[in-house]
Design an enzyme around this catalytic site. Structure first.
Site, short mmCIF file in Angstrom:
data_model
loop_
_atom_site.label_atom_id
_atom_site.label_comp_id
_atom_site.label_asym_id
_atom_site.label_seq_id
_atom_site.Cartn_x
_atom_site.Cartn_y
_atom_site.Cartn_z
N GLY A 1 -10.46 5.69 6.46
CA GLY A 1 -9.01 5.73 6.44
C GLY A 1 -8.38 4.82 5.39
CG HIS A 2 -7.88 0.69 3.58
ND1 HIS A 2 -8.25 -0.03 2.46
CD2 HIS A 2 -6.63 0.27 3.89
CE1 HIS A 2 -7.28 -0.87 2.14
NE2 HIS A 2 -6.29 -0.71 2.99
CG PHE A 3 -6.19 3.91 0.65
CD1 PHE A 3 -5.16 3.94 1.57
CD2 PHE A 3 -6.40 2.76 -0.08
CE1 PHE A 3 -4.32 2.84 1.72
CE2 PHE A 3 -5.57 1.66 0.07
CZ PHE A 3 -4.52 1.70 0.97
#
Length: 146
Positions: free
Chosen positions: A46-48
């Site tokens: 999720g990052h990124f």
């Protein structure tokens, strides 16, 4: 120190243990550790997703874990259930460049002083010899109840 020795001195475990090896230790003075950053890290989902970057707070956490190892090794203490090493403050935090999968994060912690149970460290994180983050980190050991 290899990973087994690190596990004896830090209470952290996967996925939050952020030091793979210690390559230098000077009792009461300094410690240098390694974190191999891989695409398999859970935070990269999720990052990124379009450009994986290690979150700055996790770089700081890795630096803080290096200070914990330096303190616990200096005091010749192991990771006990009754004592935890808590972060109490950070000053002069700076990020210089992103950390990406494939990088080897070199974590340096140098003890500046101890006073009334508060340990103060100068820390640096480097990739390929270049500083990626710096911070002055304050920590303390506290006994906890069950």
């Amino acid at each position: 120190m290899d990973i087994n020795q690190i596990l004896n001195h830090l209470p952290h475990r996967y996925p939050f243990l952020l030091i793979d090896r210690v390559i230098e230790f000077n009792k009461g003075e300094s410690l240098t550790g390694i974190k191999n950053v891989t695409i398999n890290e859970p935070f990269f989902q999720g990052h990124f997703p379009q450009r994986p970057v290690m979150p700055g707070v996790l770089i700081l956490e890795a630096m803080a874990q290096a200070t914990g190892l330096l303190a616990f090794r200096t005091l010749e203490q192991t990771a006990e259930r009754e004592t935890l090493y808590f972060l109490v403050g950070m000053d002069k935090v700076r990020f210089k460049q992103p950390v990406e999968p494939g990088d080897q994060l070199v974590l340096q912690a140098r003890l500046l002083r101890t006073r009334r149970g508060i340990w103060v460290f100068d820390t640096r994180a480097k990739v390929d010899g270049n500083i990626v983050a710096t911070a002055e980190i304050m920590c303390t050991a506290r006994e906890i109840g069950n």
